[in-house]
Write a protein that holds these residues in place. Structure first.
Motif, PDB file in Angstrom:
ATOM      1  N   GLN A 195      33.097 103.306 118.058  1.00 14.65           N
ATOM      2  CA  GLN A 195      32.514 101.879 118.692  1.00 14.65           C
ATOM      3  C   GLN A 195      33.792 101.025 119.376  1.00 14.65           C
ATOM      4  OE1 GLN A 195      31.330  99.723 115.185  1.00 14.65           O
ATOM      5  NE2 GLN A 195      29.156 100.825 115.165  1.00 14.65           N
ATOM      6  N   GLU A 196      35.055 101.306 118.692  1.00  9.79           N
ATOM      7  CA  GLU A 196      36.010 100.562 119.579  1.00  9.79           C
ATOM      8  C   GLU A 196      36.436 101.297 120.745  1.00  9.79           C
ATOM      9  OE1 GLU A 196      38.981 100.637 116.718  1.00  9.79           O
ATOM     10  OE2 GLU A 196      38.249  99.183 115.273  1.00  9.79           O
ATOM     11  N   ASN A 197      36.294 102.566 120.829  1.00 10.28           N
ATOM     12  CA  ASN A 197      36.672 103.346 122.275  1.00 10.28           C
ATOM     13  C   ASN A 197      35.452 103.931 122.717  1.00 10.28           C
ATOM     14  OD1 ASN A 197      39.607 103.634 122.015  1.00 10.28           O
ATOM     15  ND2 ASN A 197      38.953 103.750 120.136  1.00 10.28           N
ATOM     16  N   GLN A 198      34.090 103.270 122.844  1.00  8.51           N
ATOM     17  CA  GLN A 198      32.892 103.969 123.561  1.00  8.51           C
ATOM     18  C   GLN A 198      33.169 104.335 125.052  1.00  8.51           C
ATOM     19  OE1 GLN A 198      29.977 100.788 123.449  1.00  8.51           O
ATOM     20  NE2 GLN A 198      30.252 100.285 121.380  1.00  8.51           N
ATOM     21  N   GLN A 199      33.802 103.782 125.679  1.00  9.40           N
ATOM     22  CA  GLN A 199      34.183 104.332 127.125  1.00  9.40           C
ATOM     23  C   GLN A 199      34.835 105.668 127.048  1.00  9.40           C
ATOM     24  OE1 GLN A 199      34.862 101.318 126.172  1.00  9.40           O
ATOM     25  NE2 GLN A 199      33.405 100.338 127.020  1.00  9.40           N
ATOM     26  N   THR A 209      23.782 100.683 138.701  1.00 12.60           N
ATOM     27  CA  THR A 209      24.371 101.368 137.913  1.00 12.60           C
ATOM     28  C   THR A 209      25.775 101.691 138.407  1.00 12.60           C
ATOM     29  OG1 THR A 209      22.322 102.860 137.949  1.00 12.60           O
ATOM     30  CG2 THR A 209      24.395 103.719 137.416  1.00 12.60           C
ATOM     31  N   ASP A 210      26.221 101.572 139.799  1.00  7.92           N
ATOM     32  CA  ASP A 210      27.475 101.538 140.285  1.00  7.92           C
ATOM     33  C   ASP A 210      28.230 100.286 139.556  1.00  7.92           C
ATOM     34  OD1 ASP A 210      27.075 103.570 141.797  1.00  7.92           O
ATOM     35  OD2 ASP A 210      26.645 102.184 143.671  1.00  7.92           O
ATOM     36  N   TYR A 211      27.728  98.906 139.608  1.00  7.01           N
ATOM     37  CA  TYR A 211      28.725  97.993 138.989  1.00  7.01           C
ATOM     38  C   TYR A 211      28.654  98.243 137.312  1.00  7.01           C
ATOM     39  CZ  TYR A 211      27.570  95.710 143.632  1.00  7.01           C
ATOM     40  OH  TYR A 211      27.696  95.589 144.766  1.00  7.01           O
ATOM     41  N   PHE A 212      27.646  98.768 136.724  1.00  5.89           N
ATOM     42  CA  PHE A 212      27.784  98.896 135.119  1.00  5.89           C
ATOM     43  C   PHE A 212      28.871  99.969 134.813  1.00  5.89           C
ATOM     44  CE2 PHE A 212      26.680 101.388 131.653  1.00  5.89           C
ATOM     45  CZ  PHE A 212      26.638 100.383 130.707  1.00  5.89           C
ATOM     46  N   ILE A 213      28.946 101.141 135.770  1.00  2.98           N
ATOM     47  CA  ILE A 213      29.804 102.051 135.492  1.00  2.98           C
ATOM     48  C   ILE A 213      31.390 101.594 135.987  1.00  2.98           C
ATOM     49  CG2 ILE A 213      30.621 104.404 136.047  1.00  2.98           C
ATOM     50  CD1 ILE A 213      27.641 105.254 136.425  1.00  2.98           C
ATOM     51  N   SER A 214      31.446 100.816 136.748  1.00  2.00           N
ATOM     52  CA  SER A 214      32.650 100.314 137.137  1.00  2.00           C
ATOM     53  C   SER A 214      33.113  99.424 136.367  1.00  2.00           C
ATOM     54  CB  SER A 214      32.510  99.624 138.500  1.00  2.00           C
ATOM     55  OG  SER A 214      33.691  99.163 139.087  1.00  2.00           O
ATOM     56  N   GLY A 215      32.395  98.376 135.561  1.00  2.00           N
ATOM     57  CA  GLY A 215      32.744  97.659 134.719  1.00  2.00           C
ATOM     58  C   GLY A 215      33.207  98.312 133.484  1.00  2.00           C
ATOM     59  N   GLN A 216      32.524  99.264 133.116  1.00  2.61           N
ATOM     60  CA  GLN A 216      33.014  99.868 131.634  1.00  2.61           C
ATOM     61  C   GLN A 216      34.335 100.960 132.183  1.00  2.61           C
ATOM     62  OE1 GLN A 216      31.341 100.399 128.825  1.00  2.61           O
ATOM     63  NE2 GLN A 216      30.233  98.581 130.073  1.00  2.61           N
ATOM     64  N   SER A 250      37.502 111.475 138.605  1.00  2.00           N
ATOM     65  CA  SER A 250      38.713 110.762 138.769  1.00  2.00           C
ATOM     66  C   SER A 250      38.654 109.566 139.416  1.00  2.00           C
ATOM     67  CB  SER A 250      39.929 111.640 139.198  1.00  2.00           C
ATOM     68  OG  SER A 250      39.747 111.916 140.598  1.00  2.00           O
ATOM     69  N   ARG A 251      37.946 109.735 140.829  1.00  2.00           N
ATOM     70  CA  ARG A 251      37.641 108.554 141.630  1.00  2.00           C
ATOM     71  C   ARG A 251      36.957 107.438 141.003  1.00  2.00           C
ATOM     72  NH1 ARG A 251      41.561 108.546 144.390  1.00  2.00           N
ATOM     73  NH2 ARG A 251      40.627 107.473 146.200  1.00  2.00           N
ATOM     74  N   ILE A 252      36.108 107.587 139.985  1.00  2.00           N
ATOM     75  CA  ILE A 252      35.220 106.673 139.435  1.00  2.00           C
ATOM     76  C   ILE A 252      36.193 106.240 138.067  1.00  2.00           C
ATOM     77  CG2 ILE A 252      33.368 106.395 137.978  1.00  2.00           C
ATOM     78  CD1 ILE A 252      31.923 108.621 139.317  1.00  2.00           C
ATOM     79  N   VAL A 253      36.689 106.838 137.324  1.00  2.00           N
ATOM     80  CA  VAL A 253      37.629 106.515 136.174  1.00  2.00           C
ATOM     81  C   VAL A 253      38.722 105.479 136.446  1.00  2.00           C
ATOM     82  CG1 VAL A 253      39.050 107.283 134.314  1.00  2.00           C
ATOM     83  CG2 VAL A 253      37.062 108.515 134.876  1.00  2.00           C
ATOM     84  N   LEU A 254      39.285 106.003 137.960  1.00  2.00           N
ATOM     85  CA  LEU A 254      40.304 104.961 138.306  1.00  2.00           C
ATOM     86  C   LEU A 254      39.810 103.800 139.310  1.00  2.00           C
ATOM     87  CD1 LEU A 254      42.726 107.757 139.774  1.00  2.00           C
ATOM     88  CD2 LEU A 254      42.856 106.391 137.732  1.00  2.00           C
ATOM     89  N   ASN A 255      38.592 104.087 139.100  1.00  2.00           N
ATOM     90  CA  ASN A 255      37.806 102.977 139.838  1.00  2.00           C
ATOM     91  C   ASN A 255      38.173 102.458 141.464  1.00  2.00           C
ATOM     92  OD1 ASN A 255      35.647 100.938 138.774  1.00  2.00           O
ATOM     93  ND2 ASN A 255      37.213  99.803 137.575  1.00  2.00           N
ATOM     94  N   GLU A 256      38.357 103.720 142.013  1.00  2.00           N
ATOM     95  CA  GLU A 256      38.537 103.758 143.552  1.00  2.00           C
ATOM     96  C   GLU A 256      37.430 103.688 144.095  1.00  2.00           C
ATOM     97  OE1 GLU A 256      42.139 104.343 144.708  1.00  2.00           O
ATOM     98  OE2 GLU A 256      42.076 103.332 142.657  1.00  2.00           O
ATOM     99  N   HIS A 257      36.177 104.237 143.540  1.00  2.00           N
ATOM    100  CA  HIS A 257      34.854 104.171 144.143  1.00  2.00           C
ATOM    101  C   HIS A 257      33.867 104.255 142.943  1.00  2.00           C
ATOM    102  CE1 HIS A 257      36.071 105.831 148.170  1.00  2.00           C
ATOM    103  NE2 HIS A 257      37.119 106.714 147.494  1.00  2.00           N
TER     104      HIS A 257
END
Length: 331
Positions: free
Chosen positions: A6-10, A118-125, A254-261
């Motif tokens: 729960q503390e590390n859901q992402q 979905t883009d904004y949700f994943i980026s926020g996570q 990696s581009r998603i995790v680093l919030n580059e895209h």
């Protein structure tokens, strides 16, 4: 255990995604190694039987007599004996389908359909992972598709093809990389989508489509194709494909995790890269049918050493590039 999840859901979701991706690829590898060749034989046999049946069908005989030129053209499009037949038909259909998917994705992004939410949700996570130790791993992964590294990969690929005396194999390499890069540049200028707000590595260019995802599928995809074509071992072909696919998924992730895209940026990049990769493979197979490329080339020990040394050079160069150029860009 549950409290840690729960503390590390992402982080847990990311690890689960990677595990499932690898599990699916390994399962497909198992199926391909056990049944792939038999399935291909059965498909070809079924295709031949279907053609034989259609050639004796009264409706087809009537159609042939009524429209001989059209029938001859269609027959050539589905002929297994030469590249201009079924192979070219399938590759052309793939390019049309990929282009249609890209146009559909552009429309969805432009019209702010659910994929944007979905883009904004994943980026926020993903922004919650900015202090996670996995960021360093993904910075190294994303560096494989950086401009300096792709130039190095291209130069080493050119050198290996020239040593193997297969210069015509390089035409597809240039088509895949230069074509996809130009298409991506023009698309970025046209759509001018802003990057995510919590971007980790400073970038000057616009967001859609992802250049890293594009060049990953175009360049590394074409190199994968070359390795599979030059390999004479079916098992090696399948394993090369599985490892390369997982590697290309990692770069896009990696581009998603680093919030580059955003997610849609990466999907768009994959589609652009896939479009130009398919076109490059089509041209290469056409050259092969013309006898310009010899896939049965003799691999000496020196050739194999050269490939391995090239891989080591790319790996070390990527680590150095990430350490001295990428990490200082962390915002």
């Amino acid at each position: 255990m549950m409290s840690y999840v729960q503390e590390n859901q992402q982080l847990f979701a990311l690890g689960l995604l990677l595990f499932l991706t690898l599990a699916v690829l390994l399962f497909l590898q198992f199926l391909a190694l056990c049944y792939g060749q038999q399935l291909a034989t059965q498909i070809i046999r079924g295709w031949v039987m279907a053609k034989r049946y259609l050639s004796q069908n009264q409706v087809m005989i009537l159609f042939q007599s009524s429209h001989p030129k059209l029938f001859a053209t269609l027959a050539r499009r589905f002929d297994l004996r030469h590249f201009g037949g079924l192979s070219l038909t399938i590759l052309t259909a793939m390019m049309v389908y990929i282009l249609a998917l890209f146009i559909g994705l552009v429309e969805d992004v432009a019209m702010l359909k659910p994929i944007v939410e979905t883009d904004y949700f994943i980026s926020g996570q993903m922004s919650l992972l900015r202090n996670s130790p996995i960021i360093g791993f993904f910075i190294h992964i994303t560096s494989f598709a950086s401009t300096p590294m792709t130039v190095l990969v291209m130069l080493l690929t050119i050198a290996i093809c020239l040593v193997l005396r297969q210069p015509f194999a390089l035409l597809g390499l240039f088509i895949a990389t230069v074509g996809s890069a130009a298409f991506t540049f023009l698309s970025k200028m046209l759509f001018q989508r802003e990057r995510p707000a919590d971007i980790l590595l400073f970038e000057h260019t616009h967001s859609f489509p992802s250049g890293h995802a594009t060049i990953t599928l175009a360049l590394y995809g074409f190199i994968t194709y070359l390795l599979m074509r030059f390999s004479q071992n079916y098992v090696h072909k399948i394993r090369i494909f599985v490892m390369a696919t997982f590697f290309m998924v990692l770069i896009g992730l990696s581009r998603i995790v680093l919030n580059e895209h955003y997610l849609s940026d990466v999907l768009g990049g994959y589609l652009v890269g896939g479009l130009w990769l398919t076109f490059a493979i089509s041209v290469t197979e056409w050259l092969s049918a013309k006898g310009k490329i010899d896939w049965q080339v003799e691999w000496s020990a020196n050739h194999i050493y050269l490939v391995w040394l090239s891989g080591v050079a790319i790996f070390i160069s990527t680590i150095l590039y990430a350490t001295f150029f990428q990490f200082p860009l962390l915002s």
